[in-house]
Design a protein around this motif. Structure first.
Motif, PDB file in Angstrom:
ATOM      1  N   ARG A 162       1.802   0.039  -5.603  1.00 15.48           N
ATOM      2  CA  ARG A 162       2.940   0.427  -5.187  1.00 15.48           C
ATOM      3  C   ARG A 162       3.973  -0.747  -4.949  1.00 15.48           C
ATOM      4  O   ARG A 162       5.190  -0.827  -5.399  1.00 15.48           O
ATOM      5  N   GLU A 163       3.515  -1.989  -4.574  1.00 12.01           N
ATOM      6  CA  GLU A 163       4.433  -3.200  -4.501  1.00 12.01           C
ATOM      7  C   GLU A 163       4.135  -3.933  -5.553  1.00 12.01           C
ATOM      8  O   GLU A 163       4.721  -5.014  -5.546  1.00 12.01           O
ATOM      9  N   GLY A 164       3.541  -3.629  -6.824  1.00 10.84           N
ATOM     10  CA  GLY A 164       3.679  -4.347  -7.759  1.00 10.84           C
ATOM     11  C   GLY A 164       2.650  -5.779  -7.612  1.00 10.84           C
ATOM     12  O   GLY A 164       2.894  -6.867  -8.465  1.00 10.84           O
ATOM     13  N   LEU A 165       1.717  -5.746  -6.935  1.00 14.28           N
ATOM     14  CA  LEU A 165       0.956  -6.820  -6.654  1.00 14.28           C
ATOM     15  C   LEU A 165      -0.492  -6.575  -7.110  1.00 14.28           C
ATOM     16  O   LEU A 165      -1.052  -5.354  -7.029  1.00 14.28           O
ATOM     17  N   SER A 176      -7.774   2.201  15.574  1.00 16.53           N
ATOM     18  CA  SER A 176      -8.008   3.902  15.662  1.00 16.53           C
ATOM     19  C   SER A 176      -9.744   4.076  15.738  1.00 16.53           C
ATOM     20  O   SER A 176      -9.931   5.189  15.759  1.00 16.53           O
ATOM     21  N   GLY A 177     -10.178   2.906  16.268  1.00 12.96           N
ATOM     22  CA  GLY A 177     -11.698   2.934  16.455  1.00 12.96           C
ATOM     23  C   GLY A 177     -12.574   2.733  15.241  1.00 12.96           C
ATOM     24  O   GLY A 177     -13.916   2.797  15.302  1.00 12.96           O
ATOM     25  N   GLY A 178     -12.063   2.252  14.103  1.00 13.86           N
ATOM     26  CA  GLY A 178     -12.948   1.928  12.902  1.00 13.86           C
ATOM     27  C   GLY A 178     -13.431   3.234  12.207  1.00 13.86           C
ATOM     28  O   GLY A 178     -13.619   4.262  12.693  1.00 13.86           O
ATOM     29  N   GLY A 179     -13.558   2.876  10.826  1.00 14.22           N
ATOM     30  CA  GLY A 179     -14.053   3.910   9.933  1.00 14.22           C
ATOM     31  C   GLY A 179     -13.021   4.961   9.567  1.00 14.22           C
ATOM     32  O   GLY A 179     -13.491   5.924   8.618  1.00 14.22           O
ATOM     33  N   HIS A 180     -11.811   5.000   9.995  1.00 13.08           N
ATOM     34  CA  HIS A 180     -10.737   6.252   9.627  1.00 13.08           C
ATOM     35  C   HIS A 180     -10.406   5.902   8.395  1.00 13.08           C
ATOM     36  O   HIS A 180      -9.396   6.864   7.935  1.00 13.08           O
ATOM     37  N   ILE A 181     -10.138   4.725   7.920  1.00 14.16           N
ATOM     38  CA  ILE A 181      -9.366   4.225   6.765  1.00 14.16           C
ATOM     39  C   ILE A 181     -10.326   4.090   5.640  1.00 14.16           C
ATOM     40  O   ILE A 181     -11.288   2.972   5.963  1.00 14.16           O
ATOM     41  N   ASP A 182     -10.088   4.515   4.441  1.00 14.24           N
ATOM     42  CA  ASP A 182     -11.034   3.867   3.245  1.00 14.24           C
ATOM     43  C   ASP A 182     -10.220   2.661   2.985  1.00 14.24           C
ATOM     44  O   ASP A 182      -9.298   2.812   2.104  1.00 14.24           O
ATOM     45  N   LEU A 183     -10.624   1.561   3.238  1.00 12.85           N
ATOM     46  CA  LEU A 183      -9.730   0.283   3.191  1.00 12.85           C
ATOM     47  C   LEU A 183      -9.386  -0.041   1.778  1.00 12.85           C
ATOM     48  O   LEU A 183      -8.254  -0.365   1.204  1.00 12.85           O
ATOM     49  N   ILE A 184     -10.438  -0.155   0.802  1.00 14.28           N
ATOM     50  CA  ILE A 184     -10.468  -0.799  -0.668  1.00 14.28           C
ATOM     51  C   ILE A 184      -9.208   0.205  -1.128  1.00 14.28           C
ATOM     52  O   ILE A 184      -8.495  -0.076  -2.050  1.00 14.28           O
ATOM     53  N   PRO A 185      -9.879   1.715  -1.543  1.00  8.91           N
ATOM     54  CA  PRO A 185      -8.924   2.375  -2.217  1.00  8.91           C
ATOM     55  C   PRO A 185      -7.151   2.252  -1.556  1.00  8.91           C
ATOM     56  O   PRO A 185      -6.544   2.457  -2.260  1.00  8.91           O
ATOM     57  N   THR A 186      -7.147   2.318  -0.229  1.00  5.91           N
ATOM     58  CA  THR A 186      -6.038   2.487   0.417  1.00  5.91           C
ATOM     59  C   THR A 186      -5.123   1.077   0.292  1.00  5.91           C
ATOM     60  O   THR A 186      -3.831   0.977  -0.168  1.00  5.91           O
TER      61      THR A 186
END
Length: 162
Positions: A119-122, A102-112
């Motif tokens: 959600r996966e119980g990990l 997506s060109g970078g910077g569009h996802i806040d990786l750590i909170p996501t």
């Protein structure tokens, strides 16, 4: 373990892993899947993971074992039996690649990632923070630049220490 990515023009690239005992596992890589495997390398080496993809290959599993339908995989590679860091890495790599595409910077990786893992119980990986994430992203960018610079028939060789 030596990890070799061989670039071939008009053909699938080759991923070759030579274990410490001299045994080998290799496979033709699906088109553009080198990015995925390089992202695994960046994440696993920066975080010091020993039980994710490359660690499992180093332990003796074969690349094709991961490509089998779930009901035909070795019991240890069925998702419910995989080590947590293997699953954590897969989620992290998928987010890194989505962000990259997506060109970078569009996802806040750590909170996501925290949300996905919860959600996966990990558990959340202990060593992953903003600094180590930046190091993973830089490592991946460096690896991708090295890959792009290769000519046909050339090999990118990496080392994975268990």
């Amino acid at each position: 373990m030596k990890i070799q990515f061989k670039k071939r023009k008009g053909k699938a690239s080759i991923l070759n892993c030579i274990r410490e005992d001299g045994s080998v596992t290799w496979a033709q890589i699906h088109p553009n899947f080198e990015v995925h495997d390089l992202a695994h390398y960046a994440a696993e080496t920066v975080l010091g993971f020993k039980k994710a993809f490359y660690g499992l290959l180093s332990d003796g599993f074969n690349i094709e074992d991961f490509e089998l339908p779930r009901d035909k995989r070795p019991e240890a590679l069925v998702p419910a039996n995989l080590p947590p860091e293997s699953l954590q890495t897969e989620h992290l790599v998928n987010l890194l690649l989505t962000n990259l595409q997506s060109g970078g910077g569009h996802i806040d990786l750590i909170p996501t990632l925290k949300e996905i893992l919860a959600r996966e119980g990990l558990p959340y990986p202990h060593g992953l923070n903003t600094d180590s994430l930046a190091e993973i992203q830089q490592s991946l960018n460096d690896l991708l630049a090295q890959w792009e610079a290769l000519g046909e028939g050339e090999t990118l060789e990496l080392s994975f220490v268990k």
